[in-house]
Motif scaffolding. Sequence first.
Motif, PDB file in Angstrom:
ATOM      1  N   LEU A  22       0.826  -1.207   0.000  1.00  0.00           N
ATOM      2  CA  LEU A  22       0.000   0.000   0.000  1.00  0.00           C
ATOM      3  C   LEU A  22       0.863   1.260   0.000  1.00  0.00           C
ATOM      4  O   LEU A  22       0.572   2.229  -0.705  1.00  0.00           O
ATOM      5  CB  LEU A  22      -0.922   0.002   1.223  1.00  0.00           C
ATOM      6  CG  LEU A  22      -2.054  -1.029   1.214  1.00  0.00           C
ATOM      7  CD1 LEU A  22      -2.666  -1.172   2.596  1.00  0.00           C
ATOM      8  CD2 LEU A  22      -3.126  -0.628   0.205  1.00  0.00           C
ATOM      9  N   VAL A  35      -1.089   6.133   4.678  1.00  0.00           N
ATOM     10  CA  VAL A  35      -1.245   4.768   5.179  1.00  0.00           C
ATOM     11  C   VAL A  35      -0.804   4.788   6.637  1.00  0.00           C
ATOM     12  O   VAL A  35       0.355   5.094   6.948  1.00  0.00           O
ATOM     13  CB  VAL A  35      -0.390   3.765   4.376  1.00  0.00           C
ATOM     14  CG1 VAL A  35      -0.501   2.363   4.976  1.00  0.00           C
ATOM     15  CG2 VAL A  35      -0.804   3.757   2.914  1.00  0.00           C
ATOM     16  N   HIS A  61      -7.689   8.599   1.291  1.00  0.00           N
ATOM     17  CA  HIS A  61      -7.676   8.824  -0.153  1.00  0.00           C
ATOM     18  C   HIS A  61      -7.967  10.304  -0.406  1.00  0.00           C
ATOM     19  O   HIS A  61      -8.871  10.880   0.212  1.00  0.00           O
ATOM     20  CB  HIS A  61      -8.717   7.945  -0.851  1.00  0.00           C
ATOM     21  CG  HIS A  61      -8.541   6.491  -0.576  1.00  0.00           C
ATOM     22  ND1 HIS A  61      -7.816   5.660  -1.399  1.00  0.00           N
ATOM     23  CD2 HIS A  61      -8.991   5.705   0.449  1.00  0.00           C
ATOM     24  CE1 HIS A  61      -7.825   4.436  -0.907  1.00  0.00           C
ATOM     25  NE2 HIS A  61      -8.533   4.432   0.209  1.00  0.00           N
ATOM     26  N   LEU A  83      -6.504   4.103   5.871  1.00  0.00           N
ATOM     27  CA  LEU A  83      -6.090   4.618   4.571  1.00  0.00           C
ATOM     28  C   LEU A  83      -6.866   5.898   4.281  1.00  0.00           C
ATOM     29  O   LEU A  83      -8.093   5.934   4.424  1.00  0.00           O
ATOM     30  CB  LEU A  83      -6.370   3.604   3.456  1.00  0.00           C
ATOM     31  CG  LEU A  83      -5.732   2.221   3.585  1.00  0.00           C
ATOM     32  CD1 LEU A  83      -6.049   1.395   2.342  1.00  0.00           C
ATOM     33  CD2 LEU A  83      -4.239   2.318   3.792  1.00  0.00           C
ATOM     34  N   LEU A 128      -4.072   7.486  -3.324  1.00  0.00           N
ATOM     35  CA  LEU A 128      -3.892   7.149  -1.918  1.00  0.00           C
ATOM     36  C   LEU A 128      -2.983   8.203  -1.299  1.00  0.00           C
ATOM     37  O   LEU A 128      -1.918   8.528  -1.839  1.00  0.00           O
ATOM     38  CB  LEU A 128      -3.286   5.755  -1.795  1.00  0.00           C
ATOM     39  CG  LEU A 128      -3.046   5.225  -0.379  1.00  0.00           C
ATOM     40  CD1 LEU A 128      -4.347   5.140   0.401  1.00  0.00           C
ATOM     41  CD2 LEU A 128      -2.385   3.848  -0.452  1.00  0.00           C
TER      42      LEU A 128
END
Length: 230
Positions: free
Chosen positions: A21, A138, A155, A153, A135
């Motif tokens: 990620l 994280v 966005h 997460l 993204l």
Amino acid sequence: MTATDVPQTHRQITDEKIAALERRIGIPVRRTLRPHVVVASEDSIRHFANGIGQDDPVYCDPGYGRAGPWGSVIAPPLYLQAIGIREPVEWTPEQEAAMSGGDPLAGIGQYMIRESWTFYRPVQPGVTMMQRQSLHRVEPRRSETDGRISVRLTHFTTHLTADGSVYATTERTFHHADRHAAGPGGAKEAAPFDPPRYDDAAMAEIDAGYAAETQRGAEQIGRASCRERV
């Protein structure tokens, strides 16, 4: 194979998935889904406004809009949820590799916990909006009780036109955690909930408030007009 036959490691958040990620941070998402609205129009703006219970003439009456500070009707702020083609994206080979392999968290529970909008200018008829999404953050979290990993997460979406004019930005944060029941030490009791109760007098007061609502139109709120506050 049933859901209980699937190895639990397939639905757990691991350090490897976190690393996958993190490699995707800042890489624009590539999607081709057609939005509900491609080009803003008086009709689509009015339909959206009516759909959310808004009959404000600044959204619905073209004559009122032309006489106002914007020279046309404007769209309610969250109209941006209905409009916006994806900005064309060309990945580098490194980005292609980072975005390959599907969703690293497929099959793991996802729960939206935060949504934040910043608006810069209103959408007007004739505008073709675009969206740029990637993204943004994280944030892994490891439980002190059982050592399991969850992750948040965030966005980031930019709502803009082809000339680069930004109309709004959005941040959405999701909490990802295993769907199965919490292990020893991981369960928490639900907070007590006492729902509100309304007697006939309270309901009559609420109904009277709705009945007294009027279109304020040109009436200003506070010292500054909407345009002056933007």
